[in-house]
Design an enzyme around this catalytic site. Sequence first.
Site, PDB file in Angstrom:
ATOM      1  N   GLY A  31      -7.306   3.782  10.888  1.00 56.60           N
ATOM      2  CA  GLY A  31      -8.072   2.602  10.469  1.00 56.60           C
ATOM      3  C   GLY A  31      -8.150   2.386   8.968  1.00 56.60           C
ATOM      4  O   GLY A  31      -8.852   1.481   8.514  1.00 56.60           O
ATOM      5  N   THR A  32      -7.406   3.173   8.178  1.00 54.34           N
ATOM      6  CA  THR A  32      -7.496   2.984   6.720  1.00 54.34           C
ATOM      7  C   THR A  32      -7.030   1.587   6.298  1.00 54.34           C
ATOM      8  O   THR A  32      -7.645   0.965   5.437  1.00 54.34           O
ATOM      9  CB  THR A  32      -6.648   4.018   5.942  1.00 54.34           C
ATOM     10  N   GLY A  33      -5.945   1.112   6.909  1.00 56.86           N
ATOM     11  CA  GLY A  33      -5.400  -0.194   6.522  1.00 56.86           C
ATOM     12  C   GLY A  33      -6.367  -1.323   6.868  1.00 56.86           C
ATOM     13  O   GLY A  33      -6.589  -2.243   6.065  1.00 56.86           O
ATOM     14  N   CYS A  34      -6.960  -1.249   8.058  1.00 59.35           N
ATOM     15  CA  CYS A  34      -7.918  -2.283   8.494  1.00 59.35           C
ATOM     16  C   CYS A  34      -9.109  -2.286   7.549  1.00 59.35           C
ATOM     17  O   CYS A  34      -9.577  -3.341   7.101  1.00 59.35           O
ATOM     18  CB  CYS A  34      -8.413  -1.993   9.913  1.00 59.35           C
TER      19      CYS A  34
ATOM     20  N   LYS B 216       0.832  -1.210   0.000  1.00 56.53           N
ATOM     21  CA  LYS B 216       0.000   0.000   0.000  1.00 56.53           C
ATOM     22  C   LYS B 216       0.868   1.262   0.000  1.00 56.53           C
ATOM     23  O   LYS B 216       1.977   1.258   0.517  1.00 56.53           O
ATOM     24  CB  LYS B 216      -0.897   0.016   1.250  1.00 56.53           C
TER      25      LYS B 216
ATOM     26  N   THR C 160      -7.005   9.453   9.156  1.00 58.45           N
ATOM     27  CA  THR C 160      -6.699   8.202   8.455  1.00 58.45           C
ATOM     28  C   THR C 160      -6.564   7.029   9.429  1.00 58.45           C
ATOM     29  O   THR C 160      -5.988   6.008   9.093  1.00 58.45           O
ATOM     30  CB  THR C 160      -5.399   8.325   7.635  1.00 58.45           C
TER      31      THR C 160
END
Length: 266
Positions: free
Chosen positions: A209-212, A174, A207
């Site tokens: 929690g964007t990855g989760c 990412k 941002t």
Amino acid sequence: MVYKALTIAGSDSGGGAGIQADLKTFQELGVFGMSAITAVTAQNTLGVQGVFPLSAEAVAAQIESVAADLGADAVKTGMLFSADIIRTVAEQVKKHGWERLVVDPVMIAKGGAPLLQEEAVAALKEELLPLALVITPNIPEAEALTGIVIRTMDDRREAARRLHRMGARYVVVKGGHDDDGEETVDLLYNGSEFSYFKSKRIDTRHTHGTGCTFAAAIAAELAKGRHPVDAVATAKAFVQSAIAHPLGIGQGHGPTNHWAYRQYGE
Ligand SMILES: Nc1ncnc2c1ncn2[C@@H]1O[C@H](COP(=O)(O)OP(=O)(O)O)[C@@H](O)[C@H]1O
Ligand SMILES: Cc1ncc(COP(=O)(O)O)c(N)n1
């Protein structure tokens, strides 16, 4: 047909990341969400105030309960905290024959709090990564897993090749942490070619929690039987919308808006 997805991750009391982000994302994408909690965090938009891991036995028991009754069409892992929990999760995934597995190799919260013990990185690489259909490291996680220092897109491609060699079938490196440029680019490698998922970089501090959210959206789409490449495309659109329409809550790095994709589209 009811599609079901299981998340194995940590609880975020602030509701923006972890289990809470995953369940909200599953729900928004029309998938029934189930959970096995690995650790409880006391957390808000300002940071992580406490981490309280569960025993590997408690994690296994939750997964067994889900598997014995409901089953899962896709599984996602997030914060796993310890080598013990990682080994248990890997055993469970093998035991239940779960092939649509998304591994989000969560290591450090955005504020710097460790969510994975350092000595657990080896277990993550050796036990869980080979079982992953899709792995979704951010740049620092890809560096920690491969030992490559990532500065350029070439470095990212090399990291993706190595992660594929370690056994993950689809690797997404990412680009949220790459601050240069007008775009965020997520790179996908399937073992033979690279594809790039691009979107406009949004200038925001919300941002958390964007990855989760991104990994959970991939799992939700896989649960519906979609191809991993299509699942990543939908996940990118979902997270982009969630970042583009912030809720503006909390005093620090606020959560993304999980209902934005449904309300406003891409
Ligand atoms: N400022 C931003 N604008 C647009 N997309 C972003 C932004 N920050 C992160 N993303 C996207 O959110 C997802 C998560 O990215 P990243 O921040 O790299 O992961 P993590 O949350 O695990 O650190 C990726 O799809 C990335 O492209
Ligand atoms: C319980 C838990 N799991 C994961 C994250 C990572 O969050 P992010 O998606 O912002 O990298 C977090 N902050 N807390």
